[in-house]
Design a protein around this motif. Structure first.
Motif, PDB file in Angstrom:
ATOM      1  N   ARG A   1      39.239  65.463  43.284  1.00 16.59           N
ATOM      2  CA  ARG A   1      40.620  65.017  43.438  1.00 16.59           C
ATOM      3  C   ARG A   1      41.298  65.909  44.456  1.00 16.59           C
ATOM      4  O   ARG A   1      41.140  67.124  44.420  1.00 16.59           O
ATOM      5  CB  ARG A   1      41.366  65.096  42.116  1.00 16.59           C
ATOM      6  N   ALA A   2      42.030  65.307  45.345  1.00 15.29           N
ATOM      7  CA  ALA A   2      42.755  66.060  46.355  1.00 15.29           C
ATOM      8  C   ALA A   2      44.246  65.868  46.098  1.00 15.29           C
ATOM      9  O   ALA A   2      44.654  65.811  44.948  1.00 15.29           O
ATOM     10  CB  ALA A   2      42.345  65.561  47.734  1.00 15.29           C
ATOM     11  N   ALA A   3      45.024  65.742  47.139  1.00 20.94           N
ATOM     12  CA  ALA A   3      46.461  65.564  47.007  1.00 20.94           C
ATOM     13  C   ALA A   3      46.783  64.260  46.276  1.00 20.94           C
ATOM     14  O   ALA A   3      46.169  63.231  46.533  1.00 20.94           O
ATOM     15  CB  ALA A   3      47.098  65.559  48.395  1.00 20.94           C
ATOM     16  N   ALA A   4      47.715  64.349  45.363  1.00 18.71           N
ATOM     17  CA  ALA A   4      48.214  63.197  44.597  1.00 18.71           C
ATOM     18  C   ALA A   4      47.080  62.295  44.118  1.00 18.71           C
ATOM     19  O   ALA A   4      46.296  62.691  43.279  1.00 18.71           O
ATOM     20  CB  ALA A   4      49.253  62.447  45.417  1.00 18.71           C
ATOM     21  N   ASP A   5      47.014  61.104  44.657  1.00 18.49           N
ATOM     22  CA  ASP A   5      45.993  60.158  44.199  1.00 18.49           C
ATOM     23  C   ASP A   5      44.908  59.916  45.250  1.00 18.49           C
ATOM     24  O   ASP A   5      44.401  58.818  45.390  1.00 18.49           O
ATOM     25  CB  ASP A   5      46.638  58.850  43.766  1.00 18.49           C
ATOM     26  N   ILE A   6      44.554  60.962  45.992  1.00 24.24           N
ATOM     27  CA  ILE A   6      43.483  60.882  46.989  1.00 24.24           C
ATOM     28  C   ILE A   6      42.210  61.427  46.372  1.00 24.24           C
ATOM     29  O   ILE A   6      42.198  62.512  45.812  1.00 24.24           O
ATOM     30  CB  ILE A   6      43.832  61.703  48.252  1.00 24.24           C
ATOM     31  N   GLU A   7      41.144  60.657  46.467  1.00 27.92           N
ATOM     32  CA  GLU A   7      39.843  61.092  45.967  1.00 27.92           C
ATOM     33  C   GLU A   7      38.900  61.283  47.155  1.00 27.92           C
ATOM     34  O   GLU A   7      38.846  60.438  48.043  1.00 27.92           O
ATOM     35  CB  GLU A   7      39.270  60.026  45.026  1.00 27.92           C
ATOM     36  N   ILE A   8      38.164  62.394  47.148  1.00 27.63           N
ATOM     37  CA  ILE A   8      37.172  62.657  48.188  1.00 27.63           C
ATOM     38  C   ILE A   8      35.803  62.366  47.597  1.00 27.63           C
ATOM     39  O   ILE A   8      35.447  62.904  46.544  1.00 27.63           O
ATOM     40  CB  ILE A   8      37.223  64.128  48.669  1.00 27.63           C
ATOM     41  N   VAL A   9      35.041  61.475  48.256  1.00 29.21           N
ATOM     42  CA  VAL A   9      33.720  61.075  47.769  1.00 29.21           C
ATOM     43  C   VAL A   9      32.712  61.115  48.914  1.00 29.21           C
ATOM     44  O   VAL A   9      33.079  60.994  50.084  1.00 29.21           O
ATOM     45  CB  VAL A   9      33.731  59.654  47.148  1.00 29.21           C
ATOM     46  N   ARG A  10      31.445  61.276  48.554  1.00 34.32           N
ATOM     47  CA  ARG A  10      30.377  61.198  49.547  1.00 34.32           C
ATOM     48  C   ARG A  10      30.204  59.741  49.971  1.00 34.32           C
ATOM     49  O   ARG A  10      30.148  58.850  49.140  1.00 34.32           O
ATOM     50  CB  ARG A  10      29.054  61.680  48.970  1.00 34.32           C
ATOM     51  N   LEU A  11      30.068  59.530  51.262  1.00 37.25           N
ATOM     52  CA  LEU A  11      29.869  58.172  51.760  1.00 37.25           C
ATOM     53  C   LEU A  11      28.583  57.574  51.204  1.00 37.25           C
ATOM     54  O   LEU A  11      28.561  56.431  50.787  1.00 37.25           O
ATOM     55  CB  LEU A  11      29.856  58.175  53.295  1.00 37.25           C
TER      56      LEU A  11
ATOM     57  N   ARG B   1      39.717  58.295  49.622  1.00 31.89           N
ATOM     58  CA  ARG B   1      40.112  56.966  49.142  1.00 31.89           C
ATOM     59  C   ARG B   1      41.321  57.099  48.238  1.00 31.89           C
ATOM     60  O   ARG B   1      41.515  58.117  47.587  1.00 31.89           O
ATOM     61  CB  ARG B   1      38.965  56.308  48.369  1.00 31.89           C
ATOM     62  N   ASP B   2      42.106  56.028  48.200  1.00 32.82           N
ATOM     63  CA  ASP B   2      43.246  56.015  47.291  1.00 32.82           C
ATOM     64  C   ASP B   2      42.786  55.499  45.929  1.00 32.82           C
ATOM     65  O   ASP B   2      41.598  55.177  45.741  1.00 32.82           O
ATOM     66  CB  ASP B   2      44.409  55.204  47.864  1.00 32.82           C
ATOM     67  N   ALA B   3      43.706  55.404  44.989  1.00 36.48           N
ATOM     68  CA  ALA B   3      43.366  54.999  43.622  1.00 36.48           C
ATOM     69  C   ALA B   3      42.755  53.600  43.566  1.00 36.48           C
ATOM     70  O   ALA B   3      41.963  53.302  42.675  1.00 36.48           O
ATOM     71  CB  ALA B   3      44.599  55.074  42.729  1.00 36.48           C
TER      72      ALA B   3
ATOM     73  N   GLY C   1      40.484  57.729  55.213  1.00 33.94           N
ATOM     74  CA  GLY C   1      39.986  58.564  56.292  1.00 33.94           C
ATOM     75  C   GLY C   1      38.580  59.024  55.984  1.00 33.94           C
ATOM     76  O   GLY C   1      38.053  58.763  54.902  1.00 33.94           O
ATOM     77  N   TYR C   2      37.978  59.699  56.949  1.00 36.50           N
ATOM     78  CA  TYR C   2      36.615  60.190  56.767  1.00 36.50           C
ATOM     79  C   TYR C   2      36.433  61.486  57.532  1.00 36.50           C
ATOM     80  O   TYR C   2      37.185  61.802  58.459  1.00 36.50           O
ATOM     81  CB  TYR C   2      35.580  59.161  57.247  1.00 36.50           C
ATOM     82  N   ILE C   3      35.425  62.241  57.125  1.00 37.27           N
ATOM     83  CA  ILE C   3      34.990  63.424  57.844  1.00 37.27           C
ATOM     84  C   ILE C   3      33.479  63.466  57.768  1.00 37.27           C
ATOM     85  O   ILE C   3      32.895  63.131  56.731  1.00 37.27           O
ATOM     86  CB  ILE C   3      35.631  64.719  57.291  1.00 37.27           C
ATOM     87  N   ILE C   4      32.870  63.800  58.871  1.00 34.39           N
ATOM     88  CA  ILE C   4      31.413  63.845  58.941  1.00 34.39           C
ATOM     89  C   ILE C   4      31.034  64.922  59.954  1.00 34.39           C
ATOM     90  O   ILE C   4      31.804  65.226  60.857  1.00 34.39           O
ATOM     91  CB  ILE C   4      30.836  62.462  59.337  1.00 34.39           C
ATOM     92  N   GLY C   5      29.878  65.500  59.775  1.00 34.30           N
ATOM     93  CA  GLY C   5      29.445  66.526  60.703  1.00 34.30           C
ATOM     94  C   GLY C   5      28.048  67.000  60.383  1.00 34.30           C
ATOM     95  O   GLY C   5      27.291  66.309  59.703  1.00 34.30           O
ATOM     96  N   ALA C   6      27.745  68.183  60.865  1.00 36.31           N
ATOM     97  CA  ALA C   6      26.417  68.764  60.668  1.00 36.31           C
ATOM     98  C   ALA C   6      26.571  70.274  60.553  1.00 36.31           C
ATOM     99  O   ALA C   6      27.425  70.859  61.221  1.00 36.31           O
ATOM    100  CB  ALA C   6      25.505  68.406  61.834  1.00 36.31           C
TER     101      ALA C   6
ATOM    102  N   ALA D   1      44.177  67.061  55.479  1.00 36.88           N
ATOM    103  CA  ALA D   1      44.053  68.395  54.880  1.00 36.88           C
ATOM    104  C   ALA D   1      43.018  68.388  53.766  1.00 36.88           C
ATOM    105  O   ALA D   1      42.180  69.304  53.676  1.00 36.88           O
ATOM    106  CB  ALA D   1      45.406  68.861  54.350  1.00 36.88           C
ATOM    107  N   ALA D   2      43.056  67.373  52.911  1.00 33.78           N
ATOM    108  CA  ALA D   2      42.096  67.288  51.810  1.00 33.78           C
ATOM    109  C   ALA D   2      40.674  67.156  52.342  1.00 33.78           C
ATOM    110  O   ALA D   2      39.747  67.805  51.829  1.00 33.78           O
ATOM    111  CB  ALA D   2      42.443  66.104  50.905  1.00 33.78           C
ATOM    112  N   LEU D   3      40.492  66.338  53.373  1.00 33.30           N
ATOM    113  CA  LEU D   3      39.155  66.179  53.954  1.00 33.30           C
ATOM    114  C   LEU D   3      38.659  67.483  54.578  1.00 33.30           C
ATOM    115  O   LEU D   3      37.511  67.883  54.362  1.00 33.30           O
ATOM    116  CB  LEU D   3      39.161  65.059  55.001  1.00 33.30           C
ATOM    117  N   ILE D   4      39.507  68.151  55.345  1.00 31.74           N
ATOM    118  CA  ILE D   4      39.111  69.412  55.992  1.00 31.74           C
ATOM    119  C   ILE D   4      38.724  70.454  54.944  1.00 31.74           C
ATOM    120  O   ILE D   4      37.688  71.117  55.068  1.00 31.74           O
ATOM    121  CB  ILE D   4      40.237  69.956  56.902  1.00 31.74           C
TER     122      ILE D   4
END
Length: 192
Positions: free
Chosen positions: A4-14, A69-71, A77-82, A127-130
């Motif tokens: 869980r990140a800010a408010a109702d933002i969820e960070i998940v693996r693609l 993702r939202d609720a 948004g997304y973040i990806i890298g190596a 910010a949550a993604l970073i």
């Protein structure tokens, strides 16, 4: 792995998403909507552009891809890298600026690519993604993160707010690009 990140933002693996085709379509939409390049000669040029800046990560580094993702499950948004030094990886040999930035890549090996949907900006999504990605890369053993962007790009202030500092610059394709680095501590926080 979801958090869980800010408010109702969820960070998940693609890669953990059941609806991979819909998610990839959402990522593509956000990618093209956020890109400084908006016009392409043809569909083939557009496909090459996507492959250069996003596709290679989805193909070769999917384990390092996260979505916000939202609720309701909408991709915000997304973040990806190596985690590994791109100046030593043939996958990134077409990006000549990595030769100039090779010493910096050793100090800040983990690279990232991030975009947030226009209607989700200024809500803490980036910010949550970073922060999630920084913790993930620290757990992979990376000593630092980096992003390379145009000197005149609007995203530089975003990176600065999240602990990235300009470490170098070079000329690439008739434009000045800058290397922005952030040191990682054990938990992905800036190492001060």
């Amino acid at each position: 792995m979801a958090s869980r990140a800010a408010a109702d933002i969820e960070i998940v693996r693609l890669r953990a998403c059941d609806d991979r085709n819909a998610v990839t379509a959402a990522v593509d939409r956000i990618f093209f909507e956020s890109s400084a390049t908006q016009r392409f000669a043809d569909a083939e040029a557009k496909a090459r552009f996507r492959e250069r800046w996003l596709g290679r990560y989805l193909t070769h580094h999917l384990e390092h891809a996260f979505l916000a993702r939202d609720a309701g499950g909408q991709v915000l948004g997304y973040i990806i890298g190596a985690p590994d030094d791109p100046s030593r990886d043939r996958l990134f040999a077409d990006l000549a600026f990595y030769r100039d930035f090779a010493p910096l890549c050793r100090a800040f090996p983990a690279q990232l690519h991030i975009n947030v949907a226009a209607d989700a900006r200024d809500r803490g999504v980036g910010a949550a993604l970073i922060e999630h990605f920084a913790a993930h890369m620290a757990s992979c053993g990376a000593s630092g993160l980096h992003a390379v962007t145009a000197q005149a790009s609007r995203n530089r202030s975003f990176y600065a707010r999240h602990g990235f500092v300009q470490e170098g610059s070079c000329l690439w394709n008739d434009h000045v690009v800058v290397f922005l680095g952030r040191r990682l501590g054990r938990e992905g926080a800036p190492d001060v």
